[in-house]
Scaffold this active site. Sequence first.
Site, short mmCIF file in Angstrom:
data_model
loop_
_atom_site.label_atom_id
_atom_site.label_comp_id
_atom_site.label_asym_id
_atom_site.label_seq_id
_atom_site.Cartn_x
_atom_site.Cartn_y
_atom_site.Cartn_z
N TYR A 242 24.14 59.97 69.75
CA TYR A 242 22.86 60.52 69.72
C TYR A 242 23.88 61.24 68.21
CZ TYR A 242 21.02 59.48 73.80
OH TYR A 242 19.93 58.39 74.60
N PHE B 7 11.90 58.79 77.52
CA PHE B 7 10.81 58.94 77.75
C PHE B 7 9.59 60.06 78.64
CE2 PHE B 7 7.33 57.28 74.63
CZ PHE B 7 7.88 58.00 73.00
N PRO B 8 10.41 60.34 79.21
CA PRO B 8 9.41 60.86 80.83
C PRO B 8 7.73 61.45 80.87
CG PRO B 8 11.07 62.86 80.85
CD PRO B 8 11.56 61.57 79.27
N LEU B 9 8.11 61.91 79.25
CA LEU B 9 6.41 62.49 79.26
C LEU B 9 5.91 62.01 78.20
CD1 LEU B 9 7.34 66.57 78.67
CD2 LEU B 9 6.79 65.37 80.46
N GLY C 51 4.30 63.02 74.85
CA GLY C 51 3.27 64.19 74.33
C GLY C 51 1.66 62.86 74.59
#
Length: 297
Positions: A75, A220-222, A225
């Site tokens: 990252y 990527f829990p959401l 969008g």
Amino acid sequence: MSEDQSATPQGKPAAEKSGRLLIGNDLRVTRLGFGAMRITGNGVWGEPADRTAAVRVLRRAVELGINLIDTADSYGPGVSEEIIAEALYPYSADLVIATKGGFERPGPNKWVENGRPEHLRSACEGSLRRLRLERIDLYQLHRIDPKVPAEDQLGALKELQTEGKIKHIGLSEVSVRQIQSAQKIVPIVSVQNRYSLADRGSEDVLNYCERGKMAFIPWFPLAAGKLSGADSPVGRLAEQWKTTPAQVALAWLLARSTVMLPIPGTSNVEHLEENIAAADLKFDERNMQKLAQAAHG
């Protein structure tokens, strides 16, 4: 293994309301962590637009009771780990820094698997330096590189563990069969796979983690969008329940399994506080089913 703390005493930090999870029988963490990928620049590359804001978000996360920060050497690369150390070092005794190795970064949004033992050793030692740690509590193999025998990759991590540079080992984006094979070489305490209300392709892996009392860390829990849009089916339910789509999606994850450890990330303090407030939401079985149907509706 989890501890139900749904009735959090008043005055405790907000993240405590998510409950606690025991990783590897000795790392007791809140079931809402913080994912530190978004505190880098565009394309997960270079410096963030506002480094001071990134430091502020990390410090606020800890103030709110989060005690697991998830990052990776890739990252930035390196930038996320450096900012974590700048913001939080010296670390509190109960803070768990989880990082990962196994990717090279030739440029923005470019990811190349590298599981060669010499690379993993170099990656781990670089993370130790940037994070100012003598030992990493949870070190995760970011991907199993198909070009390198898996036993060589896991063997490198086992050596680092024997040397005291790693405490516990986790895996990322793996199948049940890969976890089982890895467990023959080294104990595995956590699995980080893509998973959300809208993306349950790793359901079998989650079930395996439940049986084995391993932490399941959904990235990527959401669903970037897809779930959190105001016009989405989940968004309409959120409006009906007077909450936000992101909070609904996170609360569903917490309710889905006692080994679930979501790590939503953000570079904004307001969004951070909104995410942690998801721990206040409780769903009964009827609403869990309603959400599942809405996500696929």
